[in-house]
Design an enzyme around this catalytic site. Structure first.
Site, PDB file in Angstrom:
ATOM      1  N   ASP A   1     -34.891  -4.972   5.280  1.00  0.00           N
ATOM      2  CA  ASP A   1     -33.710  -5.703   4.836  1.00  0.00           C
ATOM      3  C   ASP A   1     -34.137  -7.041   4.217  1.00  0.00           C
ATOM      4  O   ASP A   1     -34.937  -7.775   4.805  1.00  0.00           O
ATOM      5  CB  ASP A   1     -32.814  -5.936   6.049  1.00  0.00           C
ATOM      6  CG  ASP A   1     -31.419  -6.432   5.684  1.00  0.00           C
ATOM      7  OD1 ASP A   1     -30.506  -6.124   6.428  1.00  0.00           O
ATOM      8  OD2 ASP A   1     -31.263  -7.131   4.675  1.00  0.00           O
TER       9      ASP A   1
ATOM     10  N   LYS B   1     -32.726  -9.759   4.039  1.00  0.00           N
ATOM     11  CA  LYS B   1     -32.366 -10.948   4.811  1.00  0.00           C
ATOM     12  C   LYS B   1     -33.251 -11.134   6.042  1.00  0.00           C
ATOM     13  O   LYS B   1     -33.050 -12.075   6.816  1.00  0.00           O
ATOM     14  CB  LYS B   1     -30.891 -10.920   5.219  1.00  0.00           C
ATOM     15  CG  LYS B   1     -30.467  -9.802   6.143  1.00  0.00           C
ATOM     16  CD  LYS B   1     -28.970  -9.945   6.472  1.00  0.00           C
ATOM     17  CE  LYS B   1     -28.498  -8.848   7.419  1.00  0.00           C
ATOM     18  NZ  LYS B   1     -28.389  -7.542   6.730  1.00  0.00           N
TER      19      LYS B   1
ATOM     20  N   GLU C   1     -25.010  16.609  10.271  1.00  0.00           N
ATOM     21  CA  GLU C   1     -23.609  16.735  10.650  1.00  0.00           C
ATOM     22  C   GLU C   1     -22.748  16.815   9.393  1.00  0.00           C
ATOM     23  O   GLU C   1     -22.929  16.058   8.442  1.00  0.00           O
ATOM     24  CB  GLU C   1     -23.175  15.536  11.490  1.00  0.00           C
ATOM     25  CG  GLU C   1     -21.720  15.592  11.920  1.00  0.00           C
ATOM     26  CD  GLU C   1     -21.296  14.376  12.718  1.00  0.00           C
ATOM     27  OE1 GLU C   1     -20.087  14.244  12.979  1.00  0.00           O
ATOM     28  OE2 GLU C   1     -22.161  13.559  13.056  1.00  0.00           O
TER      29      GLU C   1
ATOM     30  N   GLU D   1     -21.569   7.594   6.337  1.00  0.00           N
ATOM     31  CA  GLU D   1     -21.040   8.525   7.331  1.00  0.00           C
ATOM     32  C   GLU D   1     -20.130   9.588   6.719  1.00  0.00           C
ATOM     33  O   GLU D   1     -19.391  10.260   7.436  1.00  0.00           O
ATOM     34  CB  GLU D   1     -20.330   7.761   8.446  1.00  0.00           C
ATOM     35  CG  GLU D   1     -21.289   6.896   9.254  1.00  0.00           C
ATOM     36  CD  GLU D   1     -20.668   6.315  10.506  1.00  0.00           C
ATOM     37  OE1 GLU D   1     -19.463   6.540  10.737  1.00  0.00           O
ATOM     38  OE2 GLU D   1     -21.398   5.639  11.261  1.00  0.00           O
TER      39      GLU D   1
ATOM     40  N   LYS E   1     -15.696  27.151   8.627  1.00  0.00           N
ATOM     41  CA  LYS E   1     -16.528  27.933   9.544  1.00  0.00           C
ATOM     42  C   LYS E   1     -17.985  27.492   9.512  1.00  0.00           C
ATOM     43  O   LYS E   1     -18.759  27.810  10.423  1.00  0.00           O
ATOM     44  CB  LYS E   1     -16.420  29.426   9.213  1.00  0.00           C
ATOM     45  CG  LYS E   1     -15.087  30.044   9.620  1.00  0.00           C
ATOM     46  CD  LYS E   1     -15.184  31.550   9.706  1.00  0.00           C
ATOM     47  CE  LYS E   1     -13.915  32.134  10.312  1.00  0.00           C
ATOM     48  NZ  LYS E   1     -14.022  33.596  10.525  1.00  0.00           N
TER      49      LYS E   1
END
Length: 385
Positions: A112, A114, A200, A277, A298
């Site tokens: 990152d 920062k 997922e 996400e 399904k």
């Protein structure tokens, strides 16, 4: 901070640095080996080198990993003693890199922007020691919940795809992940996917629809609503729910970087909330994407069934035997409703088929990482011999 020199991988943990995030690609290779899982416990815990030794050596990791309640309680007590907290000064990045490193893999590290200059300098020193580990060419300032999290992934994907190594699978990690499998086990599990992806991807819960129907922007380092509503997604694509962490084939990554449908989706998603996400999960169900699944419900896959990451969400924890609970209560503490694993979670973690688990924190429970690291190192020895 002392200057960082190239040192043996066994001593990486002696450097006290913190990384923002780590992205890696695992290259599938062929290993011929036969082994008996019970062999792991034929190796004495002190047969391995203890260069990283400290108060944690007092823990009986063998008993803890087998779920021994007495030894687990002893380890919990040890982690809160003043002497232990004073002496244990190790961090997540070094342990993670040491645990996943193999010369045949390629590793892209994103820090990152920062992060403190001393942190970046230390990580640059570590990365310079290995020809197959490099810093991303275009680091970004990551803001929680914003597009920047996805952009960091995309930048590493591009660098990795343009590297000279023809890798086969991409796995993205953050600094608080830790493997549950050895490199050889990971390679075997990736080969068993036969080119498929594992992540997922399921219908978005009603409680999250606001994330993709409102326009967001970063203001003063925080993501905020603008009060505007978003247009529907391009091509009327069904937006699916998922997680930031994925196991994706090379073909999937090629599509992310080149498919015009995905480019339109990316353009549409860059002012949503927490696009990491849903973006990968949605791409996973697009027709024609290598390793993807059909859009039909399904073919939905939950995070429990995907091998990418094992996470305990606070609202899904419960007492043993509860019909509503997905998993037992966290034995560590919670950050943003996610369990930061404690030593008491190790037995449960090792019962699952996931490649990695999230979250671990050396500051809150270093014994959990210490014992898991020992387990993996000795298991790798058992598989080799």
């Amino acid at each position: 901070m002392k200057s960082v020199r190239c040192i043996s991988l066994e001593l990486l943990l002696l450097l006290t640095v913190v990384a923002g995030a780590l992205w890696i690609v695992m290259q599938v290779t062929r290993h011929q080996s036969s082994w008996n899982p019970s062999n792991i416990f034929n190796y004495g815990w002190l047969d391995d080198t203890n260069d990283d030794g400290g108060p944690e050596l007092a823990c009986d990791c063998f008993a803890v990993l087998q779920g021994n309640a007495l030894e687990t309680d002893k380890a919990k007590i040890l982690t809160v003693t003043k002497e232990f907290r004073k002496r244990v000064q190790v961090q997540n990045f070094e342990h993670l890199l040491r645990a996943i490193y193999a010369p045949q893999n390629v590793y892209c590290v994103h820090v990152d922007t920062k992060s403190a200059a001393s942190v970046r300098a230390a990580i640059e020193g570590i990365v310079s020691c290995f020809p197959n580990v490099f810093l991303v060419s275009q680091p970004v300032r990551v803001v929680y919940g914003s597009w920047s999290r996805v952009q960091a992934d995309l930048n590493c994907m591009a660098d990795l795809y343009n590297s000279t190594t023809t890798w086969k699978y991409f796995i993205n990690l953050c600094g608080q992940d830790f493997p549950l499998k050895t490199n050889l086990e990971i390679v075997r599990m990736l080969k068993s996917l036969r080119g498929d992806n594992s992540m997922e991807s399921e219908k978005m819960p009603g409680g999250k629809i606001w994330r993709v129907t409102n326009v967001f922007q970063v203001v003063d380092g925080e993501i905020k609503r603008t009060g505007k509503k978003k247009d529907p997604p391009p091509f009327n694509l069904p937006i699916l729910s998922g997680k930031a962490y994925i196991v994706a084939s090379r073909g999937y990554v090629h599509s992310v970087l080149n498919d015009l449908r995905i480019q339109k989706l990316i353009e549409w998603a860059n002012d949503t909330y927490s696009p990491d996400e849903f973006l990968w999960a949605t791409i996973q169900r697009l027709p024609g994407i290598p390793g993807s699944k059909w859009p039909s419900q399904k073919y939905d896959m939950t995070d429990i069934n995907a091998i990418a990451r094992l996470v305990k969400w606070q609202e899904q924890e419960g007492q043993q035997g509860s019909l509503d609970a997905v998993y037992p209560e966290c034995q560590g503490n919670h950050v943003r409703s996610i369990c930061v694993y404690g030593v008491g979670d190790l037995y449960w973690l090792l019962q699952h088929n996931h490649l990695f688990a999230n979250k671990f924190d050396m500051d809150s429970d270093p014994v959990a990482v210490f014992c898991l690291e020992k387990y993996l190192r000795l298991k790798a020895l058992a598989m080799i011999h």
